[in-house]
Design a protein around this motif. Structure first.
Motif, PDB file in Angstrom:
ATOM      1  N   LEU A 353      11.340  -6.880  66.852  1.00 18.06           N
ATOM      2  CA  LEU A 353      10.691  -6.621  65.568  1.00 18.06           C
ATOM      3  C   LEU A 353      11.463  -7.237  64.406  1.00 18.06           C
ATOM      4  N   ASP A 354      10.718  -7.753  63.440  1.00 13.19           N
ATOM      5  CA  ASP A 354      11.361  -8.237  62.217  1.00 13.19           C
ATOM      6  C   ASP A 354      10.629  -7.669  61.014  1.00 13.19           C
ATOM      7  N   SER A 355      11.126  -7.960  59.842  1.00 14.56           N
ATOM      8  CA  SER A 355      10.623  -7.337  58.620  1.00 14.56           C
ATOM      9  C   SER A 355       9.205  -7.768  58.262  1.00 14.56           C
ATOM     10  N   LEU A 356       8.682  -8.797  58.931  1.00 14.82           N
ATOM     11  CA  LEU A 356       7.326  -9.259  58.640  1.00 14.82           C
ATOM     12  C   LEU A 356       6.268  -8.454  59.379  1.00 14.82           C
ATOM     13  N   GLU A 357       6.678  -7.657  60.348  1.00 14.49           N
ATOM     14  CA  GLU A 357       5.723  -6.895  61.151  1.00 14.49           C
ATOM     15  C   GLU A 357       5.582  -5.481  60.582  1.00 14.49           C
ATOM     16  N   ASP A 358       4.341  -5.134  60.265  1.00 14.60           N
ATOM     17  CA  ASP A 358       4.076  -3.862  59.598  1.00 14.60           C
ATOM     18  C   ASP A 358       3.846  -2.710  60.566  1.00 14.60           C
ATOM     19  N   GLY A 359       3.402  -3.005  61.784  1.00 13.92           N
ATOM     20  CA  GLY A 359       3.107  -1.919  62.704  1.00 13.92           C
ATOM     21  C   GLY A 359       3.101  -2.369  64.145  1.00 13.92           C
ATOM     22  N   VAL A 360       3.073  -1.394  65.037  1.00 10.25           N
ATOM     23  CA  VAL A 360       3.024  -1.653  66.477  1.00 10.25           C
ATOM     24  C   VAL A 360       1.946  -0.764  67.076  1.00 10.25           C
ATOM     25  N   SER A 361       1.046  -1.381  67.836  1.00  9.61           N
ATOM     26  CA  SER A 361       0.027  -0.593  68.528  1.00  9.61           C
ATOM     27  C   SER A 361       0.372  -0.499  70.009  1.00  9.61           C
ATOM     28  N   ILE A 362       0.112   0.664  70.571  1.00 10.26           N
ATOM     29  CA  ILE A 362       0.366   0.908  71.990  1.00 10.26           C
ATOM     30  C   ILE A 362      -0.858   1.589  72.597  1.00 10.26           C
ATOM     31  N   LEU A 363      -0.886   1.686  73.885  1.00 11.11           N
ATOM     32  CA  LEU A 363      -2.026   2.268  74.587  1.00 11.11           C
ATOM     33  C   LEU A 363      -1.772   3.743  74.856  1.00 11.11           C
ATOM     34  N   GLN A 364      -2.797   4.542  74.646  1.00 11.74           N
ATOM     35  CA  GLN A 364      -2.709   5.967  74.953  1.00 11.74           C
ATOM     36  C   GLN A 364      -3.611   6.275  76.141  1.00 11.74           C
ATOM     37  N   HIS A 365      -3.015   6.818  77.198  1.00 11.37           N
ATOM     38  CA  HIS A 365      -3.773   7.287  78.353  1.00 11.37           C
ATOM     39  C   HIS A 365      -3.994   8.781  78.211  1.00 11.37           C
ATOM     40  N   ARG A 366      -5.231   9.201  78.207  1.00 13.11           N
ATOM     41  CA  ARG A 366      -5.562  10.622  78.103  1.00 13.11           C
ATOM     42  C   ARG A 366      -6.014  11.120  79.471  1.00 13.11           C
ATOM     43  N   LEU A 367      -5.263  12.071  80.011  1.00 15.91           N
ATOM     44  CA  LEU A 367      -5.584  12.645  81.311  1.00 15.91           C
ATOM     45  C   LEU A 367      -6.315  13.961  81.119  1.00 15.91           C
ATOM     46  N   ALA A 368      -7.476  14.067  81.738  1.00 17.58           N
ATOM     47  CA  ALA A 368      -8.242  15.309  81.730  1.00 17.58           C
ATOM     48  C   ALA A 368      -8.767  15.517  83.141  1.00 17.58           C
ATOM     49  N   GLY A 369      -8.032  16.294  83.913  1.00 16.84           N
ATOM     50  CA  GLY A 369      -8.381  16.437  85.325  1.00 16.84           C
ATOM     51  C   GLY A 369      -8.129  15.135  86.042  1.00 16.84           C
ATOM     52  N   SER A 370      -9.164  14.619  86.683  1.00 21.45           N
ATOM     53  CA  SER A 370      -9.044  13.350  87.400  1.00 21.45           C
ATOM     54  C   SER A 370      -9.506  12.167  86.554  1.00 21.45           C
ATOM     55  N   ASP A 371      -9.961  12.430  85.336  1.00 22.86           N
ATOM     56  CA  ASP A 371     -10.457  11.370  84.456  1.00 22.86           C
ATOM     57  C   ASP A 371      -9.321  10.782  83.624  1.00 22.86           C
ATOM     58  N   LEU A 372      -9.373   9.468  83.430  1.00 20.26           N
ATOM     59  CA  LEU A 372      -8.380   8.768  82.628  1.00 20.26           C
ATOM     60  C   LEU A 372      -9.106   7.914  81.597  1.00 20.26           C
ATOM     61  N   LYS A 373      -8.786   8.136  80.334  1.00 17.30           N
ATOM     62  CA  LYS A 373      -9.362   7.357  79.253  1.00 17.30           C
ATOM     63  C   LYS A 373      -8.240   6.682  78.489  1.00 17.30           C
ATOM     64  N   THR A 374      -8.392   5.381  78.219  1.00 13.96           N
ATOM     65  CA  THR A 374      -7.355   4.630  77.526  1.00 13.96           C
ATOM     66  C   THR A 374      -7.876   4.125  76.187  1.00 13.96           C
ATOM     67  N   VAL A 375      -7.130   4.378  75.137  1.00 17.05           N
ATOM     68  CA  VAL A 375      -7.464   3.888  73.802  1.00 17.05           C
ATOM     69  C   VAL A 375      -6.228   3.251  73.193  1.00 17.05           C
ATOM     70  N   ARG A 376      -6.437   2.361  72.231  1.00 19.95           N
ATOM     71  CA  ARG A 376      -5.312   1.717  71.544  1.00 19.95           C
ATOM     72  C   ARG A 376      -5.064   2.438  70.227  1.00 19.95           C
ATOM     73  N   ARG A 377      -3.805   2.738  69.966  1.00 18.51           N
ATOM     74  CA  ARG A 377      -3.429   3.435  68.753  1.00 18.51           C
ATOM     75  C   ARG A 377      -2.270   2.713  68.058  1.00 18.51           C
ATOM     76  N   THR A 378      -2.355   2.607  66.730  1.00 21.83           N
ATOM     77  CA  THR A 378      -1.229   2.106  65.944  1.00 21.83           C
ATOM     78  C   THR A 378      -0.340   3.290  65.631  1.00 21.83           C
ATOM     79  N   ARG A 379       0.642   3.493  66.454  1.00 21.64           N
ATOM     80  CA  ARG A 379       1.482   4.686  66.376  1.00 21.64           C
ATOM     81  C   ARG A 379       2.818   4.453  65.673  1.00 21.64           C
ATOM     82  N   MET A 380       3.171   3.194  65.456  1.00 22.69           N
ATOM     83  CA  MET A 380       4.444   2.928  64.773  1.00 22.69           C
ATOM     84  C   MET A 380       4.189   2.019  63.596  1.00 22.69           C
TER      85      MET A 380
END
Length: 416
Positions: A353-380
């Motif tokens: 990372l350098d000072s020109l980068e404003d954020g980082v997006s990562i993938l969120q896996h949501r587990l609900a029983g046997s189901d898996l849903k993946t979404v992208r989130r800008t968490r940093m």
């Protein structure tokens, strides 16, 4: 680990190659194979190598360079650990055993190298002997004095590099654009650390290095010109001086954790254990955080700031910006966690990372029983960036012109 593939390049210098191979046979007690790639020798080297029954010989009609030759050897290797070794070296008792022990002591260690009498950087140590025949006796005394000493470092020199096969498979082999040699080892080291792996110098493993020999081979190609050329190639590839990138300070991260009344200590503990090494500072949001919850954070070695805030869904970002000291703010919920592999790769992102980068997006896996849903989130997000907060999605919103690094690093949300 079942076997180490020792890859050696030769170009003339038959006597040095003989000394190197004999020292390997004498001082290597763990399973290994030897692969020699000859880069167009014109002396008796090939004839000598053809008479050695315990090695696999690959012959090139001309000198294809260090990177190309090493990659040829790697393609023929069958071991789960790969060792690139110069032929102008003499190994000593316990050399490989100690390096293997360090390499496999932690999953995050990807590459190691020994100390030597002749090498650049922190791998060079003072020696008390004058003749290479005394190197073995010196190494025994040195190993006893520095038994078990390891040093985390950002690079090791290509005269002797021990690396896990799985790491090479992930980061890639030597970049062959560097031709005859120089900077290809730095290039590989940079990719190793950028993927979050650690590199170590093994102080109780000593190898005698004659030095100057490879430089002698490169003399006709004008060594100085080659150094300048390859330094420019590295700069063009990476966008900056490669050594400044190797030794770049990682970005600092303040992890913000909302602790709600319904939070479970076991969840918080799991999250802290999964990303604890990534955090430079923690901010715990909540009203009257319980002693049990505080105990989950008691073992952290970095600062922890408790902020009483009844509505953790709508944080006071103005206050949090001023309270935090990290360059980036990372939001993590107690019920989320990262796998060791993703945490290791995230450590690599911190280095990039350098000072020109404003954020980082990562993938969120949501587990609900046997189901898996993946979404992208800008968490940093960069602490000084222009952002807002989306409480429903638990992510930062940045303006359209913002620079966001999109990664395939993931974390998992699994409510109890």
């Amino acid at each position: 680990m079942d076997k180490t593939s020792i890859i050696i390049l030769t170009h003339n210098q038959i006597y040095l190659t003989y000394l190197c191979l004999e020292s390997i046979r004498r001082h290597t007690s763990v399973p290994y194979e030897i692969i020699v790639v000859d880069n167009g020798s014109t002396d008796r080297t090939v004839k000598y190598l053809l008479g050695q029954p315990d090695l696999n010989l690959i012959q090139n009609a001309t000198n294809l360079g260090f990177a190309k030759g090493c990659n040829q050897g790697y393609a023929a290797a069958t071991g789960d650990t790969i060792l690139f070794l110069n032929n102008d070296t003499i190994v000593t008792p316990g050399w490989l055993t100690r390096m293997l022990s360090a390499l496999y002591s932690d999953d995050t260690i990807g590459m190691v190298g020994p100390v030597s009498n002749y090498v650049s950087g922190r791998q060079q140590i003072p020696v008390s002997y004058q003749d290479f025949s005394e190197a073995e006796a010196f190494s025994i005394q040195h190993a006893a004095r520095y038994e078990g000493k390891r040093l985390d470092e950002r690079r090791v020199v290509g005269f002797c590099m021990l690396i896990k096969r799985e790491v090479l498979a992930e980061v890639g082999v030597f970049d062959e654009q560097y031709g005859l040699g120089n900077y290809e080892d730095d290039d590989l080291c940079l990719r190793v650390i950028n993927n979050g792996y650690r590199i170590q110098i093994i102080y109780d493993s000593f190898i005698h290095h004659f030095g100057h020999m490879t430089m002698g081979i490169l003399h006709e190609s004008n060594l100085n010109q080659l150094l300048v050329l390859n330094r420019d190639k590295a700069r063009l590839k990476w966008g900056a001086d490669i050594h400044s990138l190797i030794y770049k300070e990682p970005a600092t991260i303040t992890v913000i954790v909302p602790v709600r009344p319904t939070a479970v200590c076991l969840q918080l503990q799991q999250m802290v254990e999964s990303i604890g090494q990534l955090a430079d500072e923690w901010i715990v949001l909540g009203d009257n955080v319980s002693e049990e919850m505080q105990a989950c954070l008691s073992d952290l070695v970095c600062p922890v700031i408790n902020v009483d805030q009844s509505d953790s869904e709508q944080p006071n970002w103005s206050f949090l910006r001023s309270a935090a000291t990290g360059q980036y703010l990372l939001w993590m919920n107690p019920e989320e966690w990262m796998t060791p592999v993703d945490a290791r790769r995230f450590a690599g992102v911190k280095l990039q990372l350098d000072s020109l980068e404003d954020g980082v997006s990562i993938l969120q896996h949501r587990l609900a029983g046997s189901d898996l849903k993946t979404v992208r989130r800008t968490r940093m997000v960069r602490r000084e960036a222009d952002f807002s907060w989306n409480p429903a999605a638990h992510e930062f919103n940045l303006n359209p012109a913002a620079v966001i690094r999109h990664t395939d690093i993931s974390f998992t949300l699994k409510p109890l």
